[in-house]
Design an enzyme around this catalytic site. Structure first.
Site, short mmCIF file in Angstrom:
data_model
loop_
_atom_site.label_atom_id
_atom_site.label_comp_id
_atom_site.label_asym_id
_atom_site.label_seq_id
_atom_site.Cartn_x
_atom_site.Cartn_y
_atom_site.Cartn_z
N GLY A 1 -18.61 -7.18 5.95
CA GLY A 1 -19.84 -6.44 5.72
C GLY A 1 -20.10 -5.44 6.83
O GLY A 1 -20.29 -4.25 6.58
N CYS B 1 -9.63 -2.75 1.62
CA CYS B 1 -9.94 -2.93 0.19
C CYS B 1 -11.36 -3.43 -0.01
O CYS B 1 -12.11 -2.91 -0.84
CB CYS B 1 -8.94 -3.89 -0.44
N GLN C 1 -7.18 -5.70 -4.58
CA GLN C 1 -6.87 -5.38 -3.19
C GLN C 1 -5.64 -4.49 -3.02
O GLN C 1 -5.56 -3.72 -2.09
CB GLN C 1 -6.68 -6.68 -2.39
N GLY D 1 -6.33 -2.42 8.02
CA GLY D 1 -5.89 -3.50 8.89
C GLY D 1 -5.92 -3.13 10.36
O GLY D 1 -5.81 -4.00 11.23
N HIS E 1 -9.91 -9.88 -5.11
CA HIS E 1 -11.05 -10.46 -4.38
C HIS E 1 -12.25 -10.47 -5.34
O HIS E 1 -12.33 -9.64 -6.25
CB HIS E 1 -11.46 -9.58 -3.20
N ILE F 1 0.83 -1.20 0.00
CA ILE F 1 0.00 0.00 0.00
C ILE F 1 0.87 1.26 0.00
O ILE F 1 0.65 2.19 -0.78
CB ILE F 1 -0.96 -0.01 1.21
P1 NAD Z 1 3.03 -4.81 3.59
O1 NAD Z 1 3.49 -5.89 4.52
O2 NAD Z 1 3.07 -5.04 2.13
O3 NAD Z 1 3.84 -3.47 3.88
C1 NAD Z 1 4.09 -2.99 5.17
C2 NAD Z 1 5.43 -2.28 5.19
O4 NAD Z 1 5.66 -1.69 6.47
C3 NAD Z 1 6.60 -3.24 4.93
O5 NAD Z 1 7.46 -2.63 3.99
C4 NAD Z 1 7.26 -3.36 6.31
O6 NAD Z 1 8.64 -3.59 6.20
C5 NAD Z 1 6.99 -2.00 6.90
N1 NAD Z 1 7.02 -1.95 8.37
C6 NAD Z 1 6.77 -2.93 9.25
N2 NAD Z 1 6.84 -2.45 10.50
C7 NAD Z 1 7.14 -1.14 10.42
C8 NAD Z 1 7.35 -0.10 11.37
N3 NAD Z 1 7.24 -0.33 12.68
N4 NAD Z 1 7.64 1.14 10.92
C9 NAD Z 1 7.72 1.40 9.59
N5 NAD Z 1 7.53 0.44 8.64
C10 NAD Z 1 7.24 -0.80 9.05
O7 NAD Z 1 1.55 -4.46 4.08
P2 NAD Z 1 0.38 -3.85 3.18
O8 NAD Z 1 -0.28 -4.96 2.45
O9 NAD Z 1 0.87 -2.68 2.43
O10 NAD Z 1 -0.64 -3.40 4.32
C11 NAD Z 1 -0.52 -2.16 5.00
C12 NAD Z 1 -1.87 -1.80 5.60
O11 NAD Z 1 -2.82 -1.64 4.54
C13 NAD Z 1 -2.47 -2.85 6.55
O12 NAD Z 1 -3.26 -2.18 7.51
C14 NAD Z 1 -3.38 -3.63 5.62
O13 NAD Z 1 -4.40 -4.30 6.30
C15 NAD Z 1 -3.91 -2.52 4.74
N6 NAD Z 1 -4.39 -2.95 3.43
C16 NAD Z 1 -3.76 -3.92 2.72
C17 NAD Z 1 -4.26 -4.31 1.50
C18 NAD Z 1 -3.64 -5.42 0.70
O14 NAD Z 1 -4.34 -6.14 0.06
N7 NAD Z 1 -2.32 -5.58 0.69
C19 NAD Z 1 -5.40 -3.70 0.99
C20 NAD Z 1 -5.99 -2.65 1.70
C21 NAD Z 1 -5.50 -2.30 2.94
#
Ligand code: NAD
Length: 336
Positions: A195, A140, A299, A110, A220, A13
């Site tokens: 939901g 998402c 997503q 998340g 999804h 993201i």
């Molecule tokens: P990801 O694991 O791809 O990326 C997270 C990043 O944060 C990684 O690069 C990690 O190294 C870094 N990180 C970990 N701990 C850290 C810290 N303490 N300080 C700074 N950086 C740190 O995760 P993502 O999929 O991008 O998800 C991020 C958020 O977005 C979550 O809340 C997730 O639920 C939400 N989200 C994800 C998706 C998806 O499908 N991937 C979709 C919508 C929302």
């Protein structure tokens, strides 16, 4: 001057939000944070983003040849607003830092809904976020649901929504998630949280959901069944969806998520992102007064334009949500 945006957590993201913010003429990226010097740090450096790291990791980045702009605390201090894109349930541990530095913050879906007083969707409740200090951009799936339920409710009134979500097992770059070969009831106890999460934005909507994890990484898939308060035809709903800024009507022989992603590639989109809800046009049907359709949700990318709009609302750069949506869409190429 432009609003100074920091990205804390540069993963799936975070890297997309950074690129989208960088396209805006009213915002700029002042830095991104990385915890490890991996390939994503490499591409961030190649793109010219200032890289910040945890104070105790700066030396390991420097040993790998990186120029580091400072610690994560330094980055937060330099920002007007932080978009926290750390993994789910990690973002909450950064709240004290943002509060201490008096910086506005956005968290992702998340995190628990309690992390911020406002859960956000650009079409449904932009006005609630104007001037706000803390906002959660919903997940998402919740974003995808809000984008169809909101206009249906505005136009016809929604009596009840039932949705079954076939979830991708993991993102394409994720080598740890699964299943590889199963359909997993997740959760087995119904309803799933997806939901009901819509109610954090539209509390009056009656909605129930079930979710299944599947061995796919592309998208999804939502199977929707909606009772409306007023009568309408399938054609009416198709026209309504086609008029919305972040719904794409999918046709031209496409009947699978894999083909949508291939379409995204052919459109030349960055990372083949499909930021819009992908509603399968020919699935839209009305039977015995109930609406049915399939939609696919990318997503990795559908929440990205919502993050840009949330910044615009929180920084009071634009009061009219449709104007912000249009500006974001135009800059990113959404709708083309
Ligand atoms: P990801 O694991 O791809 O990326 C997270 C990043 O944060 C990684 O690069 C990690 O190294 C870094 N990180 C970990 N701990 C850290 C810290 N303490 N300080 C700074 N950086 C740190 O995760 P993502 O999929 O991008 O998800 C991020 C958020 O977005 C979550 O809340 C997730 O639920 C939400 N989200 C994800 C998706 C998806 O499908 N991937 C979709 C919508 C929302």
């Amino acid at each position: 001057s432009k609003v100074k945006v920091a990205i804390n957590g540069y993963g799936t993201i975070g890297k997309r939000v950074a690129d989208a913010v960088a396209l805006q003429d009213d915002m700029e990226i002042i830095g991104i944070s990385k915890t490890r010097p991996n390939f994503e740090a490499k591409t961030a450096a190649m793109k010219g983003y200032n890289i910040y790291a945890p104070a105790d990791k700066i030396d390991s980045f420097k040993n790998d040849g990186y120029t580091i702009a400072g610690s994560i605390e330094d980055m937060v201090k330099a920002a007007d607003i932080v978009v926290d894109c750390t993994p789910g349930k990690i973002g909450v541990s950064n709240k004290a830092l943002y509060e201490k530095e008096g910086v506005k913050a956005i968290w992702q879906g998340g995190e628990s809904k309690d992390i911020a007083p406002i859960s956000f969707n650009s079409e449904a409740n932009y006005a609630d976020a104007i001037g706000a200090d803390y906002v959660r951009v919903v997940s998402c799936n919740t974003t995808g649901l809000c984008r169809v339920i909101y206009p249906l409710d505005q136009k016809y009134g929604v009596e009840k929504v039932r949705v079954t979500i076939v979830r991708r097992g993991g993102d394409p770059g994720d080598i740890k998630s699964g299943p590889i070969d199963a359909l997993v009831l997740d959760p087995i106890k119904l309803p799933s949280h997806h939901g009901p999460d819509v109610k954090t934005i539209m509390p009056h909507i009656n909605i129930t959901s079930a979710a299944i994890k599947a061995p796919t990484s592309f998208m999804h898939l939502h199977v929707l069944n909606i009772q409306l308060k007023t009568e309408c035809s399938a054609e009416d709903v198709k026209n309504l969806f086609a008029s919305r800024p972040r719904i794409r009507m999918i046709a031209d022989g496409i009947s699978a998520t894999a083909q949508i992603i291939e379409f995204g590639r052919d459109l030349g989109r960055p990372r083949n992102d499909m930021w819009e809800n992908c509603v399968f046009r020919d699935s839209v049907s009305v039977d015995d007064g109930e609406l049915y359709f399939f939609q696919a949700i990318h997503q990795e990318s559908d929440v990205i334009p919502e993050n840009v709009d949330a910044i615009r609302a929180m920084m009071s750069l634009e009061k009219d949500n449709l104007k912000s949506i249009e500006k974001t869409n135009k800059s990113m190429g959404i709708g083309f």
